[in-house]
Structures are given as structure tokens and as C-alpha cells.
Write a protein that holds these residues in place. Structure first.
Motif, PDB file in Angstrom:
ATOM      1  N   ARG A 161       0.743  -1.202   0.060  1.00 49.47           N
ATOM      2  CA  ARG A 161       0.030   0.238  -0.157  1.00 49.47           C
ATOM      3  C   ARG A 161       1.007   1.218  -0.058  1.00 49.47           C
ATOM      4  O   ARG A 161       0.522   2.213  -0.779  1.00 49.47           O
ATOM      5  N   ARG A 162       1.811   1.350   1.052  1.00 42.92           N
ATOM      6  CA  ARG A 162       2.822   2.511   0.952  1.00 42.92           C
ATOM      7  C   ARG A 162       3.494   2.659  -0.546  1.00 42.92           C
ATOM      8  O   ARG A 162       3.731   3.891  -0.859  1.00 42.92           O
ATOM      9  N   GLY A 163       3.637   1.470  -1.108  1.00 40.20           N
ATOM     10  CA  GLY A 163       4.548   1.606  -2.417  1.00 40.20           C
ATOM     11  C   GLY A 163       3.536   2.421  -3.454  1.00 40.20           C
ATOM     12  O   GLY A 163       3.951   3.122  -4.281  1.00 40.20           O
ATOM     13  N   ARG A 164       2.245   2.163  -3.425  1.00 36.36           N
ATOM     14  CA  ARG A 164       1.397   2.842  -4.271  1.00 36.36           C
ATOM     15  C   ARG A 164       1.286   4.452  -3.828  1.00 36.36           C
ATOM     16  O   ARG A 164       1.138   5.233  -4.795  1.00 36.36           O
ATOM     17  N   LEU A 165       1.449   4.637  -2.614  1.00 36.08           N
ATOM     18  CA  LEU A 165       1.232   6.143  -2.279  1.00 36.08           C
ATOM     19  C   LEU A 165       2.536   6.860  -2.711  1.00 36.08           C
ATOM     20  O   LEU A 165       2.390   7.970  -3.080  1.00 36.08           O
ATOM     21  N   LEU A 166       3.610   6.088  -2.344  1.00 32.81           N
ATOM     22  CA  LEU A 166       5.101   6.878  -2.705  1.00 32.81           C
ATOM     23  C   LEU A 166       5.084   7.151  -4.264  1.00 32.81           C
ATOM     24  O   LEU A 166       5.635   8.119  -4.584  1.00 32.81           O
ATOM     25  N   GLN A 167       4.410   6.485  -5.212  1.00 33.81           N
ATOM     26  CA  GLN A 167       4.392   6.696  -6.518  1.00 33.81           C
ATOM     27  C   GLN A 167       3.207   7.592  -6.948  1.00 33.81           C
ATOM     28  O   GLN A 167       3.256   8.041  -8.169  1.00 33.81           O
ATOM     29  N   ALA A 168       2.355   7.686  -6.326  1.00 41.15           N
ATOM     30  CA  ALA A 168       0.926   8.689  -6.649  1.00 41.15           C
ATOM     31  C   ALA A 168       1.318  10.113  -6.637  1.00 41.15           C
ATOM     32  O   ALA A 168       2.242  10.528  -5.711  1.00 41.15           O
ATOM     33  N   ASP A 169       0.395  10.658  -7.358  1.00 44.90           N
ATOM     34  CA  ASP A 169       0.687  12.247  -7.427  1.00 44.90           C
ATOM     35  C   ASP A 169      -0.261  13.008  -6.544  1.00 44.90           C
ATOM     36  O   ASP A 169      -1.319  12.671  -6.394  1.00 44.90           O
ATOM     37  N   LEU A 170       0.103  13.196  -5.295  1.00 46.26           N
ATOM     38  CA  LEU A 170      -0.509  13.879  -4.200  1.00 46.26           C
ATOM     39  C   LEU A 170      -0.778  15.251  -4.278  1.00 46.26           C
ATOM     40  O   LEU A 170      -1.022  15.831  -3.417  1.00 46.26           O
ATOM     41  N   ARG A 171      -0.529  16.053  -5.142  1.00 47.66           N
ATOM     42  CA  ARG A 171      -0.658  17.406  -5.364  1.00 47.66           C
ATOM     43  C   ARG A 171      -1.908  17.988  -5.140  1.00 47.66           C
ATOM     44  O   ARG A 171      -2.323  18.921  -4.245  1.00 47.66           O
ATOM     45  N   ALA A 172      -3.086  17.237  -5.368  1.00 45.23           N
ATOM     46  CA  ALA A 172      -4.327  17.405  -5.332  1.00 45.23           C
ATOM     47  C   ALA A 172      -4.747  17.411  -3.702  1.00 45.23           C
ATOM     48  O   ALA A 172      -5.999  17.526  -3.472  1.00 45.23           O
ATOM     49  N   THR A 173      -4.012  16.787  -2.745  1.00 43.95           N
ATOM     50  CA  THR A 173      -4.332  16.314  -1.528  1.00 43.95           C
ATOM     51  C   THR A 173      -3.240  17.085  -0.731  1.00 43.95           C
ATOM     52  O   THR A 173      -2.370  17.783  -0.892  1.00 43.95           O
ATOM     53  N   ASP A 174      -3.870  16.864   0.854  1.00 43.34           N
ATOM     54  CA  ASP A 174      -2.964  17.058   1.641  1.00 43.34           C
ATOM     55  C   ASP A 174      -2.017  16.095   2.417  1.00 43.34           C
ATOM     56  O   ASP A 174      -1.468  16.340   3.404  1.00 43.34           O
ATOM     57  N   LEU A 175      -2.277  15.094   1.394  1.00 44.90           N
ATOM     58  CA  LEU A 175      -1.127  14.158   1.795  1.00 44.90           C
ATOM     59  C   LEU A 175       0.309  14.258   1.675  1.00 44.90           C
ATOM     60  O   LEU A 175       0.537  14.793   0.638  1.00 44.90           O
ATOM     61  N   ARG A 176       1.076  13.703   2.425  1.00 41.97           N
ATOM     62  CA  ARG A 176       2.586  13.717   2.019  1.00 41.97           C
ATOM     63  C   ARG A 176       3.109  12.550   1.818  1.00 41.97           C
ATOM     64  O   ARG A 176       2.554  11.408   2.140  1.00 41.97           O
ATOM     65  N   PRO A 177       4.153  12.243   0.821  1.00 40.36           N
ATOM     66  CA  PRO A 177       4.776  11.008   0.737  1.00 40.36           C
ATOM     67  C   PRO A 177       5.031  10.125   2.089  1.00 40.36           C
ATOM     68  O   PRO A 177       5.256  10.750   2.860  1.00 40.36           O
ATOM     69  N   PRO A 178       4.865   8.743   1.906  1.00 37.57           N
ATOM     70  CA  PRO A 178       5.253   8.025   3.105  1.00 37.57           C
ATOM     71  C   PRO A 178       6.946   8.127   3.385  1.00 37.57           C
ATOM     72  O   PRO A 178       7.659   8.704   2.813  1.00 37.57           O
ATOM     73  N   ARG A 179       6.893   8.395   4.711  1.00 36.98           N
ATOM     74  CA  ARG A 179       8.084   8.935   5.427  1.00 36.98           C
ATOM     75  C   ARG A 179       9.092   7.432   5.603  1.00 36.98           C
ATOM     76  O   ARG A 179      10.229   7.747   5.406  1.00 36.98           O
ATOM     77  N   GLY A 180       8.383   6.455   6.098  1.00 32.63           N
ATOM     78  CA  GLY A 180       9.504   5.278   6.320  1.00 32.63           C
ATOM     79  C   GLY A 180       8.843   4.233   7.449  1.00 32.63           C
ATOM     80  O   GLY A 180       7.756   4.548   8.012  1.00 32.63           O
ATOM     81  N   VAL A 181       9.708   3.358   7.877  1.00 29.81           N
ATOM     82  CA  VAL A 181       9.074   2.111   8.617  1.00 29.81           C
ATOM     83  C   VAL A 181      10.387   2.032   9.558  1.00 29.81           C
ATOM     84  O   VAL A 181      11.735   1.982   9.231  1.00 29.81           O
TER      85      VAL A 181
END
Length: 521
Positions: free
Chosen positions: A252-272
Motif C-alpha cells: 500500500r505504501r508503495g502505491r502511495l509513494l508513486q502517486a501524484d499527491l498534489r491535489a491532496t494534503d497527503l505527504r509521501p510516505p516517510r518510512g518504517v
């Protein structure tokens, strides 16, 4: 971080105010010159003279690019500008990468005198440099920095490149693909981005899969990575047995890392942060994540950043994190992080300052550098590092259960013996490996593979040899049971289990204390 548009507004206001010294700090000379030429080309500045000096071309008219002097020396250019400043109002001299302005030198004082002379007749001196400027000169005017292109500017650069090539080569990228590529290229210069795109286009097409190829190629432009070690990935790094809960979360985090998040307030995954029993796959997981996500893997060696001089450790660590931001998207592996961040109260204050830098970076960085930190003794880590929001999740890697051991045995059996274990043999090895870590299983099967090779293959191997090797292997959980049980007790209460569930608990223990919950559970 100032954008190109913000710098253009600042430069325009400084020129309009006739500030005598304007220091423009940047590593992108051509982009800075485009900025200056845009400001000089404004209609209301048509009667204002602009000259530019570079070592290669000498003094030239900024707008027409015609030579002003045959003398190409900096001294000659400054003497000419001095004569013009006294006779012509609103004149501007642009000096590109002049040497010797970072300290109180004769040249720096000469430029300061030239700026004071310009100030008497509303003139300006613009300095374009990537080096610090002597304070005595800088205080005569204003300074600003042109940072590397942000995602929006990079999008415009990539769009312009692709528009130039449409009709000449097949281009499969749509607007979302260009947005993703622009996000991946944040941290490189405009020229480097164009070079990467040209390399991809040189094969005769731009295909949808080239977006990830662009991300993988980005790290090739960094030849000297301070504090970071590039880790080459092998085919074996893809195989990790067990840890199914961690693997599902990473998908799941891999999909979020590659997604275009500009239209959201989300930031890329930080880590584990992976904690747990030694030898159970924490370090291997870092390699597997990079291999699965097709991203470069860099190892941050905490031992290499420590220096003997005041502020040296903090400077090296800051530089390493800045480099990680530039090479992103990437996986940043910090192995045994407790050894680098322990000792917060050692008296020197260095560990505390390093921890502060790291926490600030984890909290504020917007780059796609995904941190995989591993720790064996998490008790020595500062509590603030374990707070939710620093890392995306804290996983506990326990000794593998029977189902995970079956998967791990199958992986290493095929790797070292080039064969599939018979079902009855596999079941027996699972029983014999109770209490084994993944590294114990690998070591046992490696020994079997070595003996089989020396003996001419598995056909000559005694039927019970594999089982005997397992029986004679003494795992760490039996060599040091008190320490291992203490680690396991900590992890059961405070972290999410990386496997399907926490391994069998000891009598009286609290059992599994946390589990991760997905939206579609």
C-alpha cells in the motif's frame, strides 16, 4: 523554498528599487541568466543599459549579446562599468561567477567600491554565484537564492521537452505521467532533467513505463554522495520469507509513494522502523523494498558521519539527509540506528543535536525518500523517535512461526540445493527449526548446499543429512534466551507484528498488543 516566480518578483523589485548590490545565489547559471534577461526585457526598462560579464565571453550587452570591449578581463569590465556609472543613470552590470568574493579580498573590496559608485547614479551590480559572498559586500544590498525547480516548474520543463518531440517520436505519456515524472525529478537541476529526458527519448520513443525508468536513472547523475553508500541489488534480494503483515503494508505504501499527491494534503510516505530479534530479516527487508519498488537503495552509515571536531558530525549528517532529498525517490536504509543515535546524555551534546536534525527532517521533508531503519536494541533509542508521526509505522520482527519457517526453508532450499523439498522432508525441517531465525535457516541450508556441491550434487547426499544439519544448528534464541525473550516481550506490547501474528508467547505474557488495520478489512 523560493520558486522561480518568487525569485522573478524579488529581482524585479530590487532592480526597480535600484539596489546597488543584488546577490543571486544558485547552482543553475543558465536558469539565473534567463531570470535576469526576463527582468531586463521589461518594457519600462528599455532605456536602462544592462551589461553582462563572463570569463568566456568578456563584457557584452545583455540584450543584444554584442561585445562591448576587446579586453576580456574582469578588471577591464569593471573599469568600463565605473566610467559608465558616473556618466549614465540606471546602468546595471551583471557579473557571472566572479572568483574571490567569498572573503575580504582585494577583488571583493573593488566590487564594493564599484557598487558604491553605482549607487551615486542609481546603478546596480548583480552577482550570480553559487558561493557565499563576503558580508561587507553583501550588506551593501540585497541577497536571495534561486532554488532547484519545484514540481510545477519541472512539469513545465518536461511538457516543453515532450511538445518539441511530438510528431517525431511516439510519446505515450499523458498528463498524469508527466506529473509523476516531475515529482520524481524534484531535486535535480533543469539541465539535468532535460539530459535524463533526452536519454530516454534517444531510444526512439517515450513509453508509459519510462516514468519509473526516469526515477531509477536519476541517481546516476550523483557521482559523490556524502555519507551515503549505494547498495547494489541482486535477484536474491526480492525473496523474503514470512513478514506477511509488513509486506501487505508496504504494498500500500508503495502505491502511495508513486502517486501524484498534489491535489491532496497527503505527504509521501516517510518510512518504517523495524525492531526485533537479530537475524529475522530486518536488513533484508530494506533490500526487498527497494527491489520491489524498483528504486535505488542507499545506506546511511551512522558511524561514518561522526567527526572529532565541533559541529562536524551534525554537518555531515545534515549533508547526508540533503543528499537523500536530492536523489529521491529512493529507499534510505539506516541499519542498526540505535548505534548512531544512542547516548543522548553523553555530555558532548552531539547525539542530541543529531537526533534533533533527524526528527526535524522526518517531520518536515517532503521528498520521496523512504526510510527503512532497523534496530535490535530499541530500548536505547530516544522515546521521541518512536512517537507516531515520525515513522509511518513501527513493526516488530519476531522469530518466524511454523508457516513462515516453511516459506523461508522453501526459499533457501531452492536457492542452495536447486531442488524442491519433498513435503514430508519440509514438514520435518519445520519442526526441527523451531526457535530458528531466518538467518539460522539460511546458514543451515547454505552448509548443506556447500556439502552437496563438494560431494557432486544432491544425488550423493545422505537422506538424513539435511535434518542432521538442522539438528546440529544452535540458534541465537537458545544461545542467549534471556536477551531474546526480553526483546520479544518489548515488541509484543509496543509494535505491530511484521508476521501474520505474534509468535507463541510465554506463559503469563500479555500477548499481541497492537495490530495494523487496513480500510478494507
Amino acid at each position: 523554498m523560493p520558486t522561480y516566480a518568487e525569485c522573478r518578483r524579488d529581482l524585479d523589485s530590487y532592480i526597480s528599487a535600484r539596489v546597488p548590490v543584488i546577490c543571486l545565489r544558485t547552482i543553475e547559471q543558465q536558469r539565473a541568466l534567463r531570470l535576469v534577461r526576463t527582468a531586463a526585457g521589461h518594457a519600462r526598462r528599455g532605456n536602462m543599459p544592462f551589461w553582462i560579464y563572463t570569463r568566456a565571453t568578456g563584457l557584452r550587452d545583455l540584450r543584444t549579446n554584442t561585445a562591448v570591449l576587446d579586453d576580456r578581463s574582469l578588471t577591464g569590465a569593471m573599469d568600463y562599468a565605473a566610467s559608465q556609472f558616473t556618466s549614465r543613470p540606471n546602468a546595471t552590470l551583471v557579473l557571472v561567477e566572479p572568483d574571490g568574493l567569498d572573503a575580504d579580498t582585494s577583488l571583493a573590496r573593488h566590487v564594493a567600491e564599484l557598487a558604491r559608485l553605482a549607487d551615486t547614479n542609481m546603478g546596480s551590480v548583480i552577482l550570480i554565484t553559487d558561493s557565499p559572498v563576503w558580508g561587507g559586500l553583501q550588506r551593501l544590498g540585497m541577497s536571495f537564492q534561486l532554488d532547484l525547480p519545484d514540481a510545477d516548474e519541472m512539469y513545465a520543463t518536461l511538457s516543453a521537452f515532450l511538445d518539441d518531440h511530438r510528431g517525431h517520436i511516439p510519446i505515450a505519456w499523458e498528463e498524469p505521467d508527466i506529473r509523476r515524472a516531475a515529482g520524481f525529478l524534484v531535486g535535480v537541476t533543469e539541465g539535468e532533467a532535460v539530459n535524463l529526458m533526452a536519454t530516454i527519448a534517444a531510444k526512439g520513443s517515450v513509453e508509459a513505463g519510462d516514468v519509473m525508468l526516469l526515477a531509477q536513472s536519476k541517481d546516476r547523475i550523483f557521482s559523490d554522495l556524502t555519507g551515503l553508500e549505494k547498495v547494489p541489488l541482486k535477484a536474491s534480494d526480492y525473496a523474503v520469507g514470512g513478514l506477511s503483515n509488513l509486506r501487505d503494508w508496504l504494498d500500500r505504501r508503495g502505491r502511495l509513494l508513486q502517486a501524484d499527491l498534489r491535489a491532496t494534503d497527503l505527504r509521501p510516505p516517510r518510512g518504517v522502523l523495524l525492531v526485533g530479534v537479530p537475524g529475522c530479516g530486518k536488513s533484508l527487508s530494506a533490500k526487498a523494498i527497494a527491489a520491489q519498488w524498483q528504486l535505488p537503495l542507499y545506506r546511511l552509515d551512522m558511524g561514518s558521519i561522526h567527526g572529532k571536531y565541533l559541529g562536524e558530525s551534525e554537518g555531515r549528517f545534515r549533508e547526508a539527509l540533503e543528499t537523500a532529498d536530492r536523489v529521491a525517490p529512493c529507499v534510505l536504509w539506516i541499519d542498526e540506528i540505535e548505534k548512531g543515535l544512542a547516548g543522548v546524555n553523553d555530555g558532548t551534546g552531539v547525539p542530541a543535536r543529531v537526533i534533533g536534525q533527524f526528527l526535524f527532517w522526518l517531520q518536515e521533508s517532503q521528498s520521496r525518500a523512504f526510510v527503512v531503519a532497523t534496530a535490535n536494541d530499541v530500548r536505547s533509542l530516544p522515546p521521541e523517535l518512536l512517537r507516531k508521526g515520525r515513522f509511518d509505522e513501527l513493526f516488530f520482527v519476531d522469530l518466524p512461526d511454523a508457516r513462515d519457517r516453511e516459506e523461508i526453508i522453501g526459499i533457501y532450499y531452492r536457492r542452495y540445493l536447486r531442488a524442491e523439498p519433498a513435503p514430508e522432508e519440509l514438514a520435518r525441517l519445520v519442526d526441527l527449526s523451531d526457535g530458528f531465525a531466518g538467518s539460522d535457516i539460511e546458514a543451515a541450508l547454505h552448509d548443506v548446499g556447500a556439502e552437496a556441491y563438494l560431494g557432486g550434487g544432491t544425488a550423493q547426499m545422505r537422506p538424513d543429512f539435511v535434518a542432521d544439519t538442522f539438528s546440529n544448528t544452535v540458534p541465537l534464541s537458545r544461545n542467549n534466551p534471556e536477551q531474546i525473550e526480553e526483546i520479544r516481550a518489548w515488541g509484543r506490547e509496543r509494535a505491530v507484528p511484521a508476521g501474520r501474528f505474534a509468535a507463541t508467547t510465554t506463559p503469563g505474557s500479555a500477548g499481541q498488543g497492537r495490530r495494523i488495520v487496513f480500510l478494507d478489512d
